[in-house]
Design a protein around this motif. Sequence first.
Motif, PDB file in Angstrom:
ATOM      1  N   LYS A  20      11.489   3.943   0.997  1.00  0.00           N
ATOM      2  CA  LYS A  20      11.571   2.553   1.460  1.00  0.00           C
ATOM      3  C   LYS A  20      11.756   1.567   0.305  1.00  0.00           C
ATOM      4  O   LYS A  20      11.671   1.936  -0.862  1.00  0.00           O
ATOM      5  CB  LYS A  20      10.318   2.212   2.272  1.00  0.00           C
ATOM      6  CG  LYS A  20      10.206   3.020   3.580  1.00  0.00           C
ATOM      7  CD  LYS A  20       9.007   2.580   4.413  1.00  0.00           C
ATOM      8  CE  LYS A  20       8.933   3.389   5.711  1.00  0.00           C
ATOM      9  NZ  LYS A  20       7.782   2.955   6.549  1.00  0.00           N
ATOM     10  N   CYS A  23       7.868   0.729  -1.169  1.00  0.00           N
ATOM     11  CA  CYS A  23       6.837   1.766  -1.286  1.00  0.00           C
ATOM     12  C   CYS A  23       7.527   3.123  -1.303  1.00  0.00           C
ATOM     13  O   CYS A  23       8.744   3.205  -1.175  1.00  0.00           O
ATOM     14  CB  CYS A  23       5.839   1.682  -0.127  1.00  0.00           C
ATOM     15  SG  CYS A  23       6.584   1.997   1.494  1.00  0.00           S
ATOM     16  N   CYS A  25       7.241   5.619   0.825  1.00  0.00           N
ATOM     17  CA  CYS A  25       7.352   6.305   2.116  1.00  0.00           C
ATOM     18  C   CYS A  25       8.792   6.740   2.382  1.00  0.00           C
ATOM     19  O   CYS A  25       9.732   6.060   1.987  1.00  0.00           O
ATOM     20  CB  CYS A  25       6.908   5.379   3.250  1.00  0.00           C
ATOM     21  SG  CYS A  25       5.156   5.054   3.259  1.00  0.00           S
ATOM     22  N   THR A  37       4.217   6.019   6.841  1.00  0.00           N
ATOM     23  CA  THR A  37       3.625   4.704   6.578  1.00  0.00           C
ATOM     24  C   THR A  37       2.577   4.824   5.480  1.00  0.00           C
ATOM     25  O   THR A  37       2.071   5.917   5.208  1.00  0.00           O
ATOM     26  CB  THR A  37       2.929   4.138   7.843  1.00  0.00           C
ATOM     27  OG1 THR A  37       1.948   5.084   8.264  1.00  0.00           O
ATOM     28  CG2 THR A  37       3.924   3.886   8.957  1.00  0.00           C
ATOM     29  N   CYS A  41       3.574  -0.610   3.371  1.00  0.00           N
ATOM     30  CA  CYS A  41       4.487  -0.981   4.458  1.00  0.00           C
ATOM     31  C   CYS A  41       3.733  -1.353   5.736  1.00  0.00           C
ATOM     32  O   CYS A  41       4.317  -1.940   6.651  1.00  0.00           O
ATOM     33  CB  CYS A  41       5.565   0.070   4.686  1.00  0.00           C
ATOM     34  SG  CYS A  41       4.985   1.736   4.973  1.00  0.00           S
TER      35      CYS A  41
HETATM   36 ZN   LIG Z   1       4.957   2.784   2.888  1.00  0.00          ZN
END
Ligand SMILES: [Zn+2]
Length: 476
Positions: A20, A23, A25, A37, A41
């Motif tokens: 992402k 982050c 993820c 997640t 996020c």
């Molecule tokens: Zn995340």
Amino acid sequence: MEFEPVIGLEIHAQLKTKTKIFCACSTAFGAPPNTHTCPVCLGMPGVLPVLNKKVVDYTLRMALATHCDIRPQSRFARKNYFYPDLPKGYQISQYELPIARDGYVDVEVNGSTHRIGITRIHMEEDAGKLGHDPHRPISRVDFNRTGVPLIEIVSEPDIRTPEAAGAYLRQLRAIVRYLGICDGNLEEGSFRCDANVSIRPEQTETFGTRTELKNLNSFKHVEKALQYEIDRQTEVLLDGGEVRQETRLWDPHKNRTHSMRGKEEAHDYRYFPDPDLLPLVIDADWIERVKTRLPELPADKKQRFIADYGLPSYDADILTSDRDLAEYFEACLQDFNQPKAVSNWIMGSLLGLLKAAGKSIEQAPISASDLAELLKLVDDGTISGKIAKSVFDEMAQSDKSARQIVAEQGLVQISDSSAIDDIVSKILAANPAEVQAYKSGKTKLLGFFVGQVMRETRGQANPKMVNEILVKKLAG
Ligand SMILES: [Zn+2]
């Protein structure tokens, strides 16, 4: 009074990074809800976003491919609004200082080229996904998509027809796919389009009141919705009414747009610079590194296909619409260097086959070298063009090569003149009435005789020789 449409498009492209934007993820699609997640996020208090460098890299590729000015310094801002799929209560996006501005792309519509300006390209994070239960009064939210990187590409209001809007959208989709930064899938939402449209009396400069169209999730819908909206606004004005500034949703089942919200309900997003993220500084070296790795882009490739291979613009347009398709074409040429013949087979037979099977070129059941081998067999006279089509169909169904199929089924073209001579004599003897009619002037019957010989030889006789021998014998 005649009106001129004024159209601008806003495109959101989902970037194909592994992780992402702020982050670590995963961005992988299709995981069970809320498994990709983390506190960042999910917008937990006290967390700090860290910008994914790959997102910047991908955005720079797009900015360079569309001739944009890249800003040495840009900023992220918070766009504040409440919605259950937005856990932080704001979306991080670029606002006053986007990474790129003032670019353009050239698109071709009905043989003429139009330059469409790009106002800006900026980076932002996606929101989550809200799902409504059709049977019970509950909704569920999935935050897997929260924080997936997007770029928004905003065009200038330079587009004048729905066809040009479609061409622009196709061009941008081809570019993101060539660059390998987005899969460009409208139906699955990784490439989304909103349109602003207004009309004004021809020969005037002032813009009319615009409406914003949403829910345009296929190329066909974009063009249809714009045409509908242009017609609707024209009717309103001709009736002496006023176009309301509003957001309208396209309904693909009813083929119409309907009002979603008016200007008075428009959001005030209270943008302000995100204090958790430093200004983004991009130096000339970074831009240069990205530039040297850019692939040949669709417009350049198209021009090269026309210049180097002598292809018509129409062929070049289709073959370069997809990078993998263009590579398939050029791989065929490696083994069989007759560009127009290869183009005809790809556009006629191969693309038809893929479309019917719902497959992409990467999933083509016939490899480029196998197709080239088939075309060589036609070229050297081993099989006729007609037989080649049935061999092609057989190749698509099996793993066999053209040569194998031709050998196994005894499809080699009959080019032995004495053999064809015998068959022609037999056909003429069996159809005395037609021979008489031909000789008394009904020369159109030649086609009938050719057909009979072809049927007798299961399509394997060399058509050129059949014609020559028939004409000679019928003249005798
Ligand atoms: Zn995340």
